[in-house]
Design a protein around this motif. Structure first.
Motif, PDB file in Angstrom:
ATOM      1  N   SER A  31      22.202  -9.854  66.349  1.00 39.09           N
ATOM      2  CA  SER A  31      21.338 -10.240  67.459  1.00 39.09           C
ATOM      3  C   SER A  31      21.815 -11.545  68.103  1.00 39.09           C
ATOM      4  O   SER A  31      21.907 -11.645  69.333  1.00 39.09           O
ATOM      5  CB  SER A  31      19.898 -10.407  66.958  1.00 39.09           C
ATOM      6  OG  SER A  31      19.093 -10.946  67.963  1.00 39.09           O
ATOM      7  N   SER A  32      22.137 -12.532  67.287  1.00 37.78           N
ATOM      8  CA  SER A  32      22.634 -13.805  67.820  1.00 37.78           C
ATOM      9  C   SER A  32      23.979 -13.629  68.510  1.00 37.78           C
ATOM     10  O   SER A  32      24.235 -14.240  69.548  1.00 37.78           O
ATOM     11  CB  SER A  32      22.776 -14.837  66.698  1.00 37.78           C
ATOM     12  OG  SER A  32      21.522 -15.137  66.148  1.00 37.78           O
ATOM     13  N   VAL A  72      16.666 -17.408  60.009  1.00 34.03           N
ATOM     14  CA  VAL A  72      15.719 -16.336  60.318  1.00 34.03           C
ATOM     15  C   VAL A  72      15.724 -15.285  59.213  1.00 34.03           C
ATOM     16  O   VAL A  72      14.664 -14.754  58.856  1.00 34.03           O
ATOM     17  CB  VAL A  72      16.038 -15.716  61.697  1.00 34.03           C
ATOM     18  CG1 VAL A  72      15.198 -14.487  61.958  1.00 34.03           C
ATOM     19  CG2 VAL A  72      15.816 -16.748  62.795  1.00 34.03           C
ATOM     20  N   ALA A  73      16.880 -14.984  58.642  1.00 32.98           N
ATOM     21  CA  ALA A  73      16.938 -14.025  57.532  1.00 32.98           C
ATOM     22  C   ALA A  73      16.137 -14.531  56.334  1.00 32.98           C
ATOM     23  O   ALA A  73      15.472 -13.751  55.649  1.00 32.98           O
ATOM     24  CB  ALA A  73      18.385 -13.766  57.140  1.00 32.98           C
ATOM     25  N   GLY A  74      16.180 -15.830  56.087  1.00 37.18           N
ATOM     26  CA  GLY A  74      15.380 -16.399  55.007  1.00 37.18           C
ATOM     27  C   GLY A  74      13.893 -16.254  55.262  1.00 37.18           C
ATOM     28  O   GLY A  74      13.121 -15.912  54.355  1.00 37.18           O
ATOM     29  N   VAL A  75      13.482 -16.489  56.493  1.00 42.71           N
ATOM     30  CA  VAL A  75      12.061 -16.349  56.852  1.00 42.71           C
ATOM     31  C   VAL A  75      11.629 -14.889  56.753  1.00 42.71           C
ATOM     32  O   VAL A  75      10.562 -14.580  56.210  1.00 42.71           O
ATOM     33  CB  VAL A  75      11.800 -16.913  58.267  1.00 42.71           C
ATOM     34  CG1 VAL A  75      10.415 -16.574  58.753  1.00 42.71           C
ATOM     35  CG2 VAL A  75      12.028 -18.412  58.286  1.00 42.71           C
ATOM     36  N   ILE A  76      12.456 -13.987  57.264  1.00 40.02           N
ATOM     37  CA  ILE A  76      12.124 -12.555  57.190  1.00 40.02           C
ATOM     38  C   ILE A  76      12.020 -12.107  55.734  1.00 40.02           C
ATOM     39  O   ILE A  76      11.102 -11.368  55.370  1.00 40.02           O
ATOM     40  CB  ILE A  76      13.169 -11.716  57.945  1.00 40.02           C
ATOM     41  CG1 ILE A  76      13.073 -11.972  59.446  1.00 40.02           C
ATOM     42  CG2 ILE A  76      12.983 -10.223  57.664  1.00 40.02           C
ATOM     43  CD1 ILE A  76      14.192 -11.344  60.250  1.00 40.02           C
ATOM     44  N   VAL A 106      20.463  -8.133  48.159  1.00 34.46           N
ATOM     45  CA  VAL A 106      20.937  -7.124  49.111  1.00 34.46           C
ATOM     46  C   VAL A 106      20.085  -7.137  50.373  1.00 34.46           C
ATOM     47  O   VAL A 106      20.611  -7.053  51.496  1.00 34.46           O
ATOM     48  CB  VAL A 106      20.952  -5.728  48.453  1.00 34.46           C
ATOM     49  CG1 VAL A 106      21.190  -4.635  49.472  1.00 34.46           C
ATOM     50  CG2 VAL A 106      22.004  -5.675  47.366  1.00 34.46           C
ATOM     51  N   SER A 107      18.787  -7.253  50.214  1.00 38.83           N
ATOM     52  CA  SER A 107      17.897  -7.290  51.377  1.00 38.83           C
ATOM     53  C   SER A 107      18.150  -8.520  52.231  1.00 38.83           C
ATOM     54  O   SER A 107      18.179  -8.433  53.464  1.00 38.83           O
ATOM     55  CB  SER A 107      16.437  -7.270  50.933  1.00 38.83           C
ATOM     56  OG  SER A 107      16.168  -6.096  50.227  1.00 38.83           O
ATOM     57  N   PHE A 108      18.360  -9.684  51.601  1.00 40.67           N
ATOM     58  CA  PHE A 108      18.641 -10.891  52.365  1.00 40.67           C
ATOM     59  C   PHE A 108      19.911 -10.725  53.189  1.00 40.67           C
ATOM     60  O   PHE A 108      19.946 -11.055  54.373  1.00 40.67           O
ATOM     61  CB  PHE A 108      18.765 -12.116  51.460  1.00 40.67           C
ATOM     62  CG  PHE A 108      19.248 -13.324  52.199  1.00 40.67           C
ATOM     63  CD1 PHE A 108      18.379 -14.052  52.990  1.00 40.67           C
ATOM     64  CD2 PHE A 108      20.574 -13.714  52.133  1.00 40.67           C
ATOM     65  CE1 PHE A 108      18.826 -15.152  53.707  1.00 40.67           C
ATOM     66  CE2 PHE A 108      21.029 -14.811  52.841  1.00 40.67           C
ATOM     67  CZ  PHE A 108      20.148 -15.528  53.632  1.00 40.67           C
ATOM     68  N   PHE A 109      20.971 -10.209  52.570  1.00 44.97           N
ATOM     69  CA  PHE A 109      22.218 -10.037  53.314  1.00 44.97           C
ATOM     70  C   PHE A 109      22.073  -8.987  54.412  1.00 44.97           C
ATOM     71  O   PHE A 109      22.669  -9.115  55.482  1.00 44.97           O
ATOM     72  CB  PHE A 109      23.376  -9.702  52.380  1.00 44.97           C
ATOM     73  CG  PHE A 109      23.857 -10.911  51.626  1.00 44.97           C
ATOM     74  CD1 PHE A 109      24.446 -11.971  52.297  1.00 44.97           C
ATOM     75  CD2 PHE A 109      23.697 -11.006  50.259  1.00 44.97           C
ATOM     76  CE1 PHE A 109      24.881 -13.095  51.613  1.00 44.97           C
ATOM     77  CE2 PHE A 109      24.126 -12.117  49.563  1.00 44.97           C
ATOM     78  CZ  PHE A 109      24.719 -13.165  50.254  1.00 44.97           C
ATOM     79  N   PHE A 110      21.278  -7.957  54.177  1.00 44.29           N
ATOM     80  CA  PHE A 110      20.994  -6.976  55.220  1.00 44.29           C
ATOM     81  C   PHE A 110      20.285  -7.638  56.394  1.00 44.29           C
ATOM     82  O   PHE A 110      20.661  -7.437  57.558  1.00 44.29           O
ATOM     83  CB  PHE A 110      20.153  -5.834  54.644  1.00 44.29           C
ATOM     84  CG  PHE A 110      19.731  -4.826  55.665  1.00 44.29           C
ATOM     85  CD1 PHE A 110      20.645  -3.926  56.190  1.00 44.29           C
ATOM     86  CD2 PHE A 110      18.417  -4.788  56.109  1.00 44.29           C
ATOM     87  CE1 PHE A 110      20.256  -2.996  57.143  1.00 44.29           C
ATOM     88  CE2 PHE A 110      18.021  -3.859  57.051  1.00 44.29           C
ATOM     89  CZ  PHE A 110      18.943  -2.959  57.573  1.00 44.29           C
ATOM     90  N   PHE A 111      19.266  -8.450  56.118  1.00 48.55           N
ATOM     91  CA  PHE A 111      18.556  -9.158  57.194  1.00 48.55           C
ATOM     92  C   PHE A 111      19.489 -10.135  57.903  1.00 48.55           C
ATOM     93  O   PHE A 111      19.416 -10.307  59.119  1.00 48.55           O
ATOM     94  CB  PHE A 111      17.341  -9.905  56.646  1.00 48.55           C
ATOM     95  CG  PHE A 111      16.266  -9.013  56.095  1.00 48.55           C
ATOM     96  CD1 PHE A 111      15.954  -7.802  56.681  1.00 48.55           C
ATOM     97  CD2 PHE A 111      15.553  -9.388  54.966  1.00 48.55           C
ATOM     98  CE1 PHE A 111      14.958  -6.978  56.171  1.00 48.55           C
ATOM     99  CE2 PHE A 111      14.557  -8.584  54.442  1.00 48.55           C
ATOM    100  CZ  PHE A 111      14.266  -7.375  55.058  1.00 48.55           C
TER     101      PHE A 111
END
Length: 82
Positions: A61-62, A16-20, A49-54
């Motif tokens: 959440s999971s 999901v982080a990749g999709v976001i 940094v943004s990917f790791f934040f997401f």
């Protein structure tokens, strides 16, 4: 938490982080992001940094979903019954 439970949390969060990240950076150019008029990051650094934040946000959440499950017997490594 077992390794199985950790993977049940981290793997979907990673996807999901990749999709976001793909959706966000389709609309936002990291070189246009400024903080107080200064561009603080290079493009690749901002992506990482943004990917790791997401990933952290979606992992939390999971994790909350797994912790709120009433029956956690499938989280053990012994003979999973799906």
């Amino acid at each position: 938490m077992t390794a199985r439970a950790v993977m049940l949390v981290l793997w979907p969060a990673f996807l999901v982080a990749g999709v976001i990240s793909a959706i966000v950076f389709a609309f936002v150019d990291p070189l246009e992001v400024t903080v107080l008029g200064v561009q603080p990051f290079e493009r690749e650094y901002f992506y990482a940094v943004s990917f790791f934040f997401f990933w952290i946000l979606t992992s939390l959440s999971s994790l909350m979903t797994v912790l709120m499950l009433p029956n956690k017997s499938f989280l053990t490594d012994s003979d999973p019954q799906f």
